[in-house]
Design an enzyme around this catalytic site. Structure first.
Site, PDB file in Angstrom:
ATOM      1  N   ARG A  30      26.792   1.830 -47.605  1.00  0.00           N
ATOM      2  CA  ARG A  30      28.203   1.803 -47.221  1.00  0.00           C
ATOM      3  C   ARG A  30      28.754   0.383 -47.310  1.00  0.00           C
ATOM      4  O   ARG A  30      28.068  -0.578 -46.930  1.00  0.00           O
ATOM      5  CB  ARG A  30      28.385   2.341 -45.801  1.00  0.00           C
ATOM      6  CG  ARG A  30      28.091   3.813 -45.703  1.00  0.00           C
ATOM      7  CD  ARG A  30      28.549   4.406 -44.377  1.00  0.00           C
ATOM      8  NE  ARG A  30      27.904   5.686 -44.167  1.00  0.00           N
ATOM      9  CZ  ARG A  30      28.295   6.847 -44.718  1.00  0.00           C
ATOM     10  NH1 ARG A  30      29.345   6.871 -45.506  1.00  0.00           N
ATOM     11  NH2 ARG A  30      27.628   7.964 -44.483  1.00  0.00           N
ATOM     12  N   ASP A  31      30.000   0.278 -47.810  1.00  0.00           N
ATOM     13  CA  ASP A  31      30.672  -1.019 -47.873  1.00  0.00           C
ATOM     14  C   ASP A  31      30.910  -1.522 -46.451  1.00  0.00           C
ATOM     15  O   ASP A  31      31.308  -0.765 -45.564  1.00  0.00           O
ATOM     16  CB  ASP A  31      31.995  -0.893 -48.634  1.00  0.00           C
ATOM     17  CG  ASP A  31      32.538  -2.245 -49.059  1.00  0.00           C
ATOM     18  OD1 ASP A  31      32.540  -2.526 -50.273  1.00  0.00           O
ATOM     19  OD2 ASP A  31      32.962  -3.023 -48.179  1.00  0.00           O
ATOM     20  N   ASN A  88      34.920  -3.335 -60.555  1.00  0.00           N
ATOM     21  CA  ASN A  88      35.627  -4.590 -60.805  1.00  0.00           C
ATOM     22  C   ASN A  88      34.751  -5.486 -61.666  1.00  0.00           C
ATOM     23  O   ASN A  88      33.546  -5.608 -61.434  1.00  0.00           O
ATOM     24  CB  ASN A  88      35.957  -5.290 -59.480  1.00  0.00           C
ATOM     25  CG  ASN A  88      36.996  -4.523 -58.683  1.00  0.00           C
ATOM     26  OD1 ASN A  88      37.965  -4.032 -59.236  1.00  0.00           O
ATOM     27  ND2 ASN A  88      36.796  -4.414 -57.383  1.00  0.00           N
ATOM     28  N   GLU A  96      34.077  -9.887 -56.423  1.00  0.00           N
ATOM     29  CA  GLU A  96      33.631 -10.894 -55.446  1.00  0.00           C
ATOM     30  C   GLU A  96      32.122 -11.082 -55.451  1.00  0.00           C
ATOM     31  O   GLU A  96      31.639 -12.181 -55.179  1.00  0.00           O
ATOM     32  CB  GLU A  96      34.062 -10.472 -54.029  1.00  0.00           C
ATOM     33  CG  GLU A  96      35.557 -10.566 -53.788  1.00  0.00           C
ATOM     34  CD  GLU A  96      35.960  -9.996 -52.440  1.00  0.00           C
ATOM     35  OE1 GLU A  96      35.069  -9.514 -51.702  1.00  0.00           O
ATOM     36  OE2 GLU A  96      37.158 -10.024 -52.150  1.00  0.00           O
ATOM     37  N   VAL A  97      31.401 -10.010 -55.688  1.00  0.00           N
ATOM     38  CA  VAL A  97      29.937 -10.076 -55.659  1.00  0.00           C
ATOM     39  C   VAL A  97      29.411  -9.912 -57.077  1.00  0.00           C
ATOM     40  O   VAL A  97      29.666  -8.891 -57.733  1.00  0.00           O
ATOM     41  CB  VAL A  97      29.350  -8.980 -54.734  1.00  0.00           C
ATOM     42  CG1 VAL A  97      27.831  -9.033 -54.754  1.00  0.00           C
ATOM     43  CG2 VAL A  97      29.869  -9.147 -53.307  1.00  0.00           C
ATOM     44  N   HIS A 101      28.359  -3.252 -59.405  1.00  0.00           N
ATOM     45  CA  HIS A 101      28.432  -2.190 -58.399  1.00  0.00           C
ATOM     46  C   HIS A 101      29.591  -1.256 -58.709  1.00  0.00           C
ATOM     47  O   HIS A 101      30.631  -1.693 -59.191  1.00  0.00           O
ATOM     48  CB  HIS A 101      28.569  -2.756 -56.980  1.00  0.00           C
ATOM     49  CG  HIS A 101      29.638  -3.794 -56.827  1.00  0.00           C
ATOM     50  ND1 HIS A 101      29.467  -5.089 -57.257  1.00  0.00           N
ATOM     51  CD2 HIS A 101      30.884  -3.734 -56.301  1.00  0.00           C
ATOM     52  CE1 HIS A 101      30.555  -5.783 -56.987  1.00  0.00           C
ATOM     53  NE2 HIS A 101      31.445  -4.989 -56.425  1.00  0.00           N
ATOM     54  N   HIS A 103      32.190   1.144 -56.810  1.00  0.00           N
ATOM     55  CA  HIS A 103      32.743   1.563 -55.523  1.00  0.00           C
ATOM     56  C   HIS A 103      33.021   3.067 -55.599  1.00  0.00           C
ATOM     57  O   HIS A 103      33.712   3.517 -56.516  1.00  0.00           O
ATOM     58  CB  HIS A 103      34.091   0.884 -55.251  1.00  0.00           C
ATOM     59  CG  HIS A 103      34.049  -0.605 -55.091  1.00  0.00           C
ATOM     60  ND1 HIS A 103      34.136  -1.218 -53.865  1.00  0.00           N
ATOM     61  CD2 HIS A 103      33.970  -1.603 -56.007  1.00  0.00           C
ATOM     62  CE1 HIS A 103      34.109  -2.538 -54.026  1.00  0.00           C
ATOM     63  NE2 HIS A 103      34.022  -2.802 -55.321  1.00  0.00           N
TER      64      HIS A 103
END
Ligand code: AMP
Length: 124
Positions: A30-31, A88, A96-97, A101, A103
């Site tokens: 989970r984010d 992204n 950002e990371v 990934h 989402h």
């Protein structure tokens, strides 16, 4: 991409996270700052920095990411109403990371696909 990144440490169980799934290819958790009632990140266990670094040999893991997203959407009860998958990539997308990934976002109507930074639209 360092093997000491946040997601690499979650994958190795060194950093706390709400892990929903882990297999030979991917880990899903989970984010930490959910944007919707369901917000899960599906990440490859190999620290691929972004889509821009994907190679042909990654195709099996990329397929696994999508099929795990589908299974988690079903398990979370959002499959029928629908959900959004977002990947992204790079600066303009606000990545950002630097560990690839997907989402998985859902659990409420998600609105338009994109919010324009100035509230307008691009010329046709
Ligand atoms: P992106 O902007 O696409 O790179 O998304 C990075 C996502 O990682 C953001 O939605 C963050 O909330 C999420 N995130 C950052 N650190 C953690 C963490 N330790 N555990 C879970 N999610 C995180």
């Amino acid at each position: 991409m360092s093997e000491d990144g946040i997601f690499a440490r979650i994958i190795r169980g060194e950093l706390d996270a709400d892990v929903l799934h882990q297999d030979d290819y991917v880990t899903a958790f989970r984010d930490v700052a959910p944007q919707a009632p369901v917000h899960v990140l599906i990440v490859p266990n190999e620290a691929i920095p972004s889509v821009a670094h994907v190679e042909g040999r990654h195709e099996p893991v990329l397929g696994r990411m999508i099929s795990v997203a589908r299974r988690i959407a079903e398990a979370e009860g959002i499959a029928e109403d629908g959900y959004r998958l977002i990947v992204n990539t790079g600066r303009d997308a606000g990545q950002e990371v630097d560990h690839l990934h997907v989402h998985l976002i859902g659990g409420r109507p998600l609105g338009p696909m994109l919010a324009h930074p100035d509230g307008g639209t691009d010329p046709a």
